[in-house]
Design a protein around this motif. Structure first.
Motif, short mmCIF file in Angstrom:
data_model
loop_
_atom_site.label_atom_id
_atom_site.label_comp_id
_atom_site.label_asym_id
_atom_site.label_seq_id
_atom_site.Cartn_x
_atom_site.Cartn_y
_atom_site.Cartn_z
N GLY A 123 -8.89 94.59 104.04
CA GLY A 123 -9.02 95.04 105.42
C GLY A 123 -9.30 96.51 105.54
O GLY A 123 -9.84 96.98 106.56
N PHE A 124 -9.00 97.29 104.48
CA PHE A 124 -9.27 98.72 104.49
C PHE A 124 -10.63 99.07 103.89
O PHE A 124 -10.99 100.23 103.82
N LYS A 125 -11.36 98.03 103.44
CA LYS A 125 -12.66 98.27 102.83
C LYS A 125 -13.76 97.76 103.77
O LYS A 125 -13.80 96.59 104.11
N SER A 126 -14.64 98.60 104.14
CA SER A 126 -15.72 98.20 105.05
C SER A 126 -16.68 97.24 104.39
O SER A 126 -17.32 96.42 105.03
N SER A 127 -16.79 97.31 103.04
CA SER A 127 -17.72 96.44 102.32
C SER A 127 -17.29 94.99 102.34
O SER A 127 -18.09 94.10 102.06
N SER A 128 -16.04 94.72 102.65
CA SER A 128 -15.53 93.34 102.65
C SER A 128 -15.54 92.72 104.03
O SER A 128 -14.96 91.67 104.24
N ALA A 129 -16.20 93.35 104.98
CA ALA A 129 -16.18 92.85 106.35
C ALA A 129 -16.86 91.50 106.46
O ALA A 129 -16.48 90.67 107.28
N HIS A 149 8.83 78.50 113.12
CA HIS A 149 8.67 78.81 111.70
C HIS A 149 7.51 79.79 111.53
O HIS A 149 6.44 79.60 112.12
N LEU A 150 7.71 80.78 110.71
CA LEU A 150 6.63 81.67 110.26
C LEU A 150 6.43 81.41 108.78
O LEU A 150 7.31 81.69 107.96
N ASP A 151 5.27 80.83 108.41
CA ASP A 151 5.01 80.40 107.05
C ASP A 151 3.93 81.25 106.40
O ASP A 151 2.88 81.49 107.01
N ILE A 152 4.18 81.66 105.17
CA ILE A 152 3.19 82.35 104.35
C ILE A 152 2.93 81.46 103.14
O ILE A 152 3.78 81.32 102.26
N GLY A 153 1.75 80.84 103.11
CA GLY A 153 1.46 79.88 102.06
C GLY A 153 1.06 80.52 100.74
O GLY A 153 1.25 79.91 99.69
N SER A 154 0.51 81.73 100.77
CA SER A 154 0.06 82.39 99.55
C SER A 154 0.26 83.89 99.70
O SER A 154 -0.44 84.54 100.48
N ALA A 155 1.21 84.43 98.96
CA ALA A 155 1.46 85.88 99.04
C ALA A 155 0.31 86.67 98.44
O ALA A 155 -0.05 87.74 98.96
N SER A 156 -0.30 86.16 97.37
CA SER A 156 -1.41 86.89 96.74
C SER A 156 -2.63 86.93 97.66
O SER A 156 -3.31 87.97 97.75
N ALA A 157 -2.93 85.82 98.33
CA ALA A 157 -4.07 85.80 99.24
C ALA A 157 -3.84 86.72 100.43
O ALA A 157 -4.76 87.40 100.90
N LEU A 158 -2.61 86.76 100.92
CA LEU A 158 -2.29 87.66 102.03
C LEU A 158 -2.42 89.11 101.61
O LEU A 158 -2.98 89.95 102.35
N ALA A 159 -1.92 89.46 100.41
CA ALA A 159 -2.03 90.83 99.93
C ALA A 159 -3.49 91.23 99.72
O ALA A 159 -3.90 92.36 100.06
N LYS A 160 -4.30 90.30 99.19
CA LYS A 160 -5.71 90.59 98.99
C LYS A 160 -6.42 90.82 100.31
O LYS A 160 -7.29 91.71 100.42
#
Length: 344
Positions: A254-260, A238-249
């Motif tokens: 991941g493209f912002k260095s300030s969020s490292a 099974h491949l489970d995605i529990g929260s689509a919004s959290a995954l998108a965020k």
């Protein structure tokens, strides 16, 4: 329709508001029965193809996705859920109430899940499930009857859920909505207890939330689980995605260095659940369940195992899908022997 009532009275606060509420509800129902025909009450409760579940616990022991235990002083929930229809659509609505601050057992460096914090919550969810067989060997009359020296004998599978070899893929897509009602607007304090130390932290919870989730599954089974040896090998992935919004965020950050250095939401990580089953002899089956998170731990890169369970089960043919299961989790260092009837 099935009505399930599960009540664990470990430590009961008889003067709590929730307990008085349920006494008041019971008195109303009793009065209705005494003043009206009992059959009329049953007709009002008829909800075909639905399950009604009422649960109450004082206290409740909750386990999160990391395998950590939390004590919730009081938890009461009432849910109405539909059975899976032929179209694959399913829905669920309910209310849930927590009282008291959740306490972590043997953990001082983590925060409690927001679903365990005090308050009253109204929840609704829907899901759509679709499955397709790549191939399947249907059960025949020759499978059910076997010829012996003394004649023909009926020989069903040890478990009706494992009677047909097949390979299949399936998918689930759904959404959820939750609204929390709580006195005041201050964040909830969470007590963390372990090894005699107690600390507290605060964690804000959104009063209204909505999200989407999904899952993709592949199943392969060899054997019909009828013979004495080598008649069952099954793999579920099974491949489970529990929260689509959290995954998108997480992808955007991941493209912002300030969020490292920002904290990673555990719901943003997809998880892979792997199940392997192998017949040992007769109705005895060895099973391994593992849950792998694709997120990296602090100081470690790459996926990691969140839970791992070994189990041995003895299928009870007379119960069609009943079994006695003995399992052990090395990560949680706990085990149990259970009797499961019609496990789905």
């Amino acid at each position: 329709m099935w009505i399930t009532l599960n009540i664990w009275l470990i430590v009961t606060n008889f003067m709590s508001g929730s307990f008085i509420f349920f006494i008041y509800l019971a008195v109303l129902i009793l009065g209705y029965v005494l003043l009206n025909d009992f059959s009329q009450l049953l007709r009002c409760l008829q909800l075909p193809y639905h399950d009604i579940t009422l649960e109450a616990a004082w206290p409740e022991l909750f386990i999160d996705h990391k395998g950590q235990y939390w004590d919730v002083p009081e938890s009461i929930s009432l849910d109405l859920s539909s059975l899976v229809s032929e179209s694959g659509l399913r829905y669920r609505v309910g209310i849930h109430k927590n009282s008291g601050h959740p306490q972590a057992v043997n953990a001082v460096d983590d925060e409690a899940p927001t679903s365990l914090m005090p308050g009253l919550c109204a929840k609704a969810a829907f899901s759509y499930e679709k499955s397709r067989d790549l191939w399947r060997q249907k059960e025949t009359q020759n499978d059910l009857m076997v010829k012996k020296d003394r004649g023909w004998f009926w020989r069903p599978s040890y478990d009706v859920r494992l009677k047909e070899p097949h390979a299949a893929v399936s998918g689930i897509f759904g959404g959820s909505f939750a609204a929390w009602f709580q006195d005041g607007h201050s964040p909830v304090a969470v007590e963390l207890r372990g090894d005699g130390n107690t600390s507290s932290s605060t964690k804000k919870r959104s009063p209204v939330s909505a999200d989407f989730f999904g899952s993709i599954c592949y199943r392969f089974q060899h054997g019909k689980f009828r013979e004495l040896y080598g008649d069952l090998t099954r793999i579920d992935a099974h491949l489970d995605i529990g929260s689509a919004s959290a995954l998108a965020k997480r992808v955007v950050n991941g493209f912002k260095s300030s969020s490292a250095n920002s904290a990673i939401d555990p719901m943003s990580s997809p998880r892979i659940n792997l199940i392997f089953q192998q017949q040992v002899v007769g109705p005895i089956v060895f099973r391994v369940d593992s849950r792998v998170s694709l997120a990296s731990l602090p100081g470690k890169r790459g996926p990691h195992i969140e839970d791992f369970i070994y189990s041995l089960s003895y299928s009870l043919r007379l119960l069609q899908s009943g079994k006695v299961v003995a399992w052990y989790s090395p990560k949680r260092k706990e085990g149990m022997i259970e009797l499961r009837v019609f496990e789905f």
